[in-house]
Design a protein around this motif. Structure first.
Motif, PDB file in Angstrom:
ATOM      1  N   MET A 175     144.666  51.160  56.558  1.00 55.16           N
ATOM      2  CA  MET A 175     144.126  51.020  57.896  1.00 55.16           C
ATOM      3  C   MET A 175     142.745  50.384  57.792  1.00 55.16           C
ATOM      4  O   MET A 175     141.912  50.829  57.013  1.00 55.16           O
ATOM      5  CB  MET A 175     144.047  52.380  58.571  1.00 55.16           C
ATOM      6  CG  MET A 175     143.503  52.358  59.967  1.00 55.16           C
ATOM      7  SD  MET A 175     144.409  51.391  61.176  1.00 55.16           S
ATOM      8  CE  MET A 175     145.770  52.455  61.506  1.00 55.16           C
ATOM      9  N   LEU A 176     142.508  49.360  58.559  1.00 52.86           N
ATOM     10  CA  LEU A 176     141.225  48.656  58.550  1.00 52.86           C
ATOM     11  C   LEU A 176     140.165  49.458  59.313  1.00 52.86           C
ATOM     12  O   LEU A 176     140.465  50.091  60.315  1.00 52.86           O
ATOM     13  CB  LEU A 176     141.383  47.277  59.182  1.00 52.86           C
ATOM     14  CG  LEU A 176     142.365  46.342  58.478  1.00 52.86           C
ATOM     15  CD1 LEU A 176     142.551  45.068  59.294  1.00 52.86           C
ATOM     16  CD2 LEU A 176     141.877  46.018  57.083  1.00 52.86           C
ATOM     17  N   LYS A 177     138.945  49.392  58.839  1.00 58.58           N
ATOM     18  CA  LYS A 177     137.848  50.106  59.493  1.00 58.58           C
ATOM     19  C   LYS A 177     137.115  49.238  60.513  1.00 58.58           C
ATOM     20  O   LYS A 177     136.446  49.742  61.383  1.00 58.58           O
ATOM     21  CB  LYS A 177     136.840  50.595  58.452  1.00 58.58           C
ATOM     22  CG  LYS A 177     137.380  51.704  57.591  1.00 58.58           C
ATOM     23  CD  LYS A 177     136.289  52.198  56.670  1.00 58.58           C
ATOM     24  CE  LYS A 177     136.793  53.348  55.837  1.00 58.58           C
ATOM     25  NZ  LYS A 177     135.736  53.883  54.961  1.00 58.58           N
ATOM     26  N   HIS A 178     137.220  47.927  60.373  1.00 54.42           N
ATOM     27  CA  HIS A 178     136.529  47.058  61.322  1.00 54.42           C
ATOM     28  C   HIS A 178     137.416  46.801  62.532  1.00 54.42           C
ATOM     29  O   HIS A 178     138.547  47.266  62.609  1.00 54.42           O
ATOM     30  CB  HIS A 178     136.080  45.756  60.651  1.00 54.42           C
ATOM     31  CG  HIS A 178     137.161  45.023  59.903  1.00 54.42           C
ATOM     32  ND1 HIS A 178     138.193  44.373  60.525  1.00 54.42           N
ATOM     33  CD2 HIS A 178     137.351  44.844  58.577  1.00 54.42           C
ATOM     34  CE1 HIS A 178     138.981  43.818  59.628  1.00 54.42           C
ATOM     35  NE2 HIS A 178     138.492  44.102  58.435  1.00 54.42           N
ATOM     36  N   GLN A 179     136.892  46.041  63.486  1.00 49.73           N
ATOM     37  CA  GLN A 179     137.588  45.821  64.758  1.00 49.73           C
ATOM     38  C   GLN A 179     138.618  44.704  64.725  1.00 49.73           C
ATOM     39  O   GLN A 179     139.400  44.559  65.660  1.00 49.73           O
ATOM     40  CB  GLN A 179     136.556  45.516  65.850  1.00 49.73           C
ATOM     41  CG  GLN A 179     135.623  46.667  66.118  1.00 49.73           C
ATOM     42  CD  GLN A 179     136.356  47.894  66.600  1.00 49.73           C
ATOM     43  OE1 GLN A 179     137.120  47.824  67.560  1.00 49.73           O
ATOM     44  NE2 GLN A 179     136.165  48.999  65.931  1.00 49.73           N
ATOM     45  N   LEU A 180     138.633  43.911  63.668  1.00 50.21           N
ATOM     46  CA  LEU A 180     139.522  42.760  63.590  1.00 50.21           C
ATOM     47  C   LEU A 180     140.872  43.178  63.004  1.00 50.21           C
ATOM     48  O   LEU A 180     140.970  43.510  61.826  1.00 50.21           O
ATOM     49  CB  LEU A 180     138.889  41.667  62.727  1.00 50.21           C
ATOM     50  CG  LEU A 180     139.705  40.388  62.560  1.00 50.21           C
ATOM     51  CD1 LEU A 180     139.953  39.717  63.906  1.00 50.21           C
ATOM     52  CD2 LEU A 180     138.995  39.448  61.621  1.00 50.21           C
ATOM     53  N   LEU A 181     141.909  43.141  63.818  1.00 49.45           N
ATOM     54  CA  LEU A 181     143.228  43.581  63.379  1.00 49.45           C
ATOM     55  C   LEU A 181     144.235  42.449  63.211  1.00 49.45           C
ATOM     56  O   LEU A 181     145.271  42.642  62.583  1.00 49.45           O
ATOM     57  CB  LEU A 181     143.803  44.593  64.381  1.00 49.45           C
ATOM     58  CG  LEU A 181     142.983  45.866  64.589  1.00 49.45           C
ATOM     59  CD1 LEU A 181     143.658  46.747  65.633  1.00 49.45           C
ATOM     60  CD2 LEU A 181     142.784  46.618  63.294  1.00 49.45           C
ATOM     61  N   HIS A 182     143.959  41.278  63.750  1.00 49.36           N
ATOM     62  CA  HIS A 182     144.928  40.184  63.729  1.00 49.36           C
ATOM     63  C   HIS A 182     145.244  39.792  62.284  1.00 49.36           C
ATOM     64  O   HIS A 182     144.361  39.346  61.546  1.00 49.36           O
ATOM     65  CB  HIS A 182     144.355  38.988  64.498  1.00 49.36           C
ATOM     66  CG  HIS A 182     145.364  37.954  64.833  1.00 49.36           C
ATOM     67  ND1 HIS A 182     145.848  37.056  63.908  1.00 49.36           N
ATOM     68  CD2 HIS A 182     145.996  37.675  65.999  1.00 49.36           C
ATOM     69  CE1 HIS A 182     146.717  36.260  64.487  1.00 49.36           C
ATOM     70  NE2 HIS A 182     146.825  36.625  65.759  1.00 49.36           N
ATOM     71  N   PRO A 183     146.489  39.930  61.846  1.00 51.05           N
ATOM     72  CA  PRO A 183     146.818  39.705  60.431  1.00 51.05           C
ATOM     73  C   PRO A 183     146.582  38.275  59.954  1.00 51.05           C
ATOM     74  O   PRO A 183     146.113  38.072  58.834  1.00 51.05           O
ATOM     75  CB  PRO A 183     148.291  40.095  60.320  1.00 51.05           C
ATOM     76  CG  PRO A 183     148.824  40.078  61.705  1.00 51.05           C
ATOM     77  CD  PRO A 183     147.667  40.342  62.620  1.00 51.05           C
ATOM     78  N   ASN A 184     146.882  37.287  60.774  1.00 50.77           N
ATOM     79  CA  ASN A 184     146.683  35.895  60.341  1.00 50.77           C
ATOM     80  C   ASN A 184     145.201  35.531  60.236  1.00 50.77           C
ATOM     81  O   ASN A 184     144.800  34.814  59.323  1.00 50.77           O
ATOM     82  CB  ASN A 184     147.404  34.930  61.279  1.00 50.77           C
ATOM     83  CG  ASN A 184     148.888  35.186  61.304  1.00 50.77           C
ATOM     84  OD1 ASN A 184     149.382  35.779  62.258  1.00 50.77           O
ATOM     85  ND2 ASN A 184     149.591  34.794  60.270  1.00 50.77           N
ATOM     86  N   ILE A 185     144.399  36.040  61.156  1.00 48.58           N
ATOM     87  CA  ILE A 185     142.964  35.791  61.082  1.00 48.58           C
ATOM     88  C   ILE A 185     142.390  36.466  59.846  1.00 48.58           C
ATOM     89  O   ILE A 185     141.607  35.873  59.101  1.00 48.58           O
ATOM     90  CB  ILE A 185     142.245  36.251  62.372  1.00 48.58           C
ATOM     91  CG1 ILE A 185     142.721  35.408  63.560  1.00 48.58           C
ATOM     92  CG2 ILE A 185     140.727  36.173  62.196  1.00 48.58           C
ATOM     93  CD1 ILE A 185     142.202  35.880  64.909  1.00 48.58           C
ATOM     94  N   ASN A 186     142.781  37.705  59.596  1.00 48.32           N
ATOM     95  CA  ASN A 186     142.310  38.403  58.396  1.00 48.32           C
ATOM     96  C   ASN A 186     142.726  37.666  57.124  1.00 48.32           C
ATOM     97  O   ASN A 186     141.963  37.595  56.159  1.00 48.32           O
ATOM     98  CB  ASN A 186     142.832  39.842  58.364  1.00 48.32           C
ATOM     99  CG  ASN A 186     141.958  40.790  59.146  1.00 48.32           C
ATOM    100  OD1 ASN A 186     140.739  40.789  58.994  1.00 48.32           O
ATOM    101  ND2 ASN A 186     142.570  41.601  59.979  1.00 48.32           N
ATOM    102  N   GLU A 187     143.926  37.102  57.121  1.00 50.10           N
ATOM    103  CA  GLU A 187     144.397  36.365  55.947  1.00 50.10           C
ATOM    104  C   GLU A 187     143.517  35.150  55.667  1.00 50.10           C
ATOM    105  O   GLU A 187     143.086  34.915  54.536  1.00 50.10           O
ATOM    106  CB  GLU A 187     145.844  35.927  56.149  1.00 50.10           C
ATOM    107  CG  GLU A 187     146.391  35.102  54.998  1.00 50.10           C
ATOM    108  CD  GLU A 187     147.780  34.550  55.256  1.00 50.10           C
ATOM    109  OE1 GLU A 187     148.281  33.828  54.373  1.00 50.10           O
ATOM    110  OE2 GLU A 187     148.368  34.824  56.318  1.00 50.10           O
ATOM    111  N   VAL A 188     143.240  34.367  56.696  1.00 54.65           N
ATOM    112  CA  VAL A 188     142.411  33.173  56.516  1.00 54.65           C
ATOM    113  C   VAL A 188     141.001  33.571  56.081  1.00 54.65           C
ATOM    114  O   VAL A 188     140.438  32.985  55.158  1.00 54.65           O
ATOM    115  CB  VAL A 188     142.368  32.321  57.803  1.00 54.65           C
ATOM    116  CG1 VAL A 188     141.376  31.176  57.658  1.00 54.65           C
ATOM    117  CG2 VAL A 188     143.755  31.782  58.135  1.00 54.65           C
ATOM    118  N   LEU A 189     140.435  34.578  56.720  1.00 55.00           N
ATOM    119  CA  LEU A 189     139.081  35.005  56.370  1.00 55.00           C
ATOM    120  C   LEU A 189     139.023  35.580  54.958  1.00 55.00           C
ATOM    121  O   LEU A 189     138.023  35.419  54.260  1.00 55.00           O
ATOM    122  CB  LEU A 189     138.560  36.028  57.377  1.00 55.00           C
ATOM    123  CG  LEU A 189     138.364  35.510  58.800  1.00 55.00           C
ATOM    124  CD1 LEU A 189     137.885  36.619  59.702  1.00 55.00           C
ATOM    125  CD2 LEU A 189     137.419  34.319  58.828  1.00 55.00           C
TER     126      LEU A 189
END
Length: 151
Positions: free
Chosen positions: A1-15
């Motif tokens: 489970m992520l602790k930050h507010q960004l949950l979008h999987p594709n955005i997290n992947e690119v970042l």
């Protein structure tokens, strides 16, 4: 489970693949995201309906998830009719989001045509297209370094 507010999987992947100096564009609903991008960038469309989602909402999520060195807005050329109205009101929302994130960064406008050139760089890794209807609402983030904690 992520602790930050960004949950979008594709955005997290690119970042997760991006590094220091990589650029992320949060584009408003008027930005030509299909043509004004860098050669290495990915496009993720979050424009569900007019005004949903906004640049400010995306900015808050990104600031919760990654270090940022610079925040640039698209500056209005002095000869543009919108320049007479002064600074776009949406920029105050961005300042509030920056403050809420505990950052000391200032918004740095880049004139429109230079902004497009910055976005077209090889360092541009991601465009997040929103449906924000605010004028001059585009934001270009430059990713910083993640600082390690002292042992």
């Amino acid at each position: 489970m992520l602790k930050h507010q960004l949950l979008h999987p594709n955005i997290n992947e690119v970042l997760g693949r991006a590094g220091h100096h990589a650029k992320v564009l949060i584009a408003d609903g008027n930005y030509p995201a299909s043509t004004k991008r860098g050669p290495n960038s990915e496009l993720i469309c979050l424009n569900l309906s007019p005004g949903v989602v906004t640049v400010t909402q995306v900015l808050r999520a990104l600031l919760s998830a990654l270090p940022v060195d610079r925040i640039n807005t698209m500056g209005i050329p002095p000869d543009d009719p919108y320049a007479q109205a002064g600074e776009p009101p949406i920029w105050n929302e961005y300042r509030a989001a920056i403050k809420e994130a505990g950052l000391k960064l200032k918004l740095e406008p880049i004139l429109k045509w230079d902004f497009y050139k910055d976005v077209a760089s090889e360092d541009h890794v991601l465009t997040i297209q929103t449906a924000d209807q605010a004028l001059w609402a585009n934001v270009l983030l430059t990713i910083g370094c993640r600082l390690t904690e002292n042992p």
